[in-house]
Design a protein around this motif. Sequence first.
Motif: not given
Length: 244
Positions: A171-180
């Motif tokens: 999960v993420s709470g960032d506006r525009s995240p990067a994820y692997t």
Amino acid sequence: FGDGGGASGDQNPSYLYGSAGVYNVSLMLTSSLGCEDSIVKDVVIYANPTVDFVIENNCEEVGNIFSDLSSVFNGNINSREFSFNDGSTFNDSIVNHVFTGHGSFDVMLRVVSTDGCVSSKVKTTKVFPNPIIDFVASESCEGQQAFFNNLSSVPNSSIASYSWNFGLEGVSGDRSPAYTFSSHGVFDVDLSIISGEGCESLITKEVVVHKIPSANFGVLSNACLGDELQIYYLADPNNSNVVS
């Protein structure tokens, strides 16, 4: 007219009282010969309804709630009617109405007492906009970061929180995240947004993570200096879209 202030010499007068109540109205007649007579009768002035209602503003598609607080002094309410901008009307004391779109809307409540007296009141209600939600994701290969570009907004408002869910991955709470992602495949990615007024929108998109091709080759035999070395590519049946 029994209110301590009004009088008239007309044959058929009209009179406006300042408040509701029972008034002793007297009529005195004098003939041309100086003869007199009088009569007193009670006149009832009924109270107009005191109209009021409270509003619970909500988000689009939820419905705003309207609760009647009207009353009649020394009387009762016979009927009420909430009127909305789309032409719909409701007679309940508590009404939930779903407006089309967001913005400000005028609502009128009309109340009739059991004595036939009528009053009305207009108030403005507000429908909060839902977030307009969208994002795009970059293509990535296994082991590489996928970048998510958040395109969401809220008309005339702000965004309070972002919530990304990368399936069972994280999960993420960032506006525009990067994820692997941990492997290749097709993943359902959820983005949920809550506005400053508490309105929520959700979108789900598929994100493709490409498989890394498996590189391998073989040698027919070792060679002496000056001789050509024969090498051949060992194709992996699981490899796809190999272009070079």
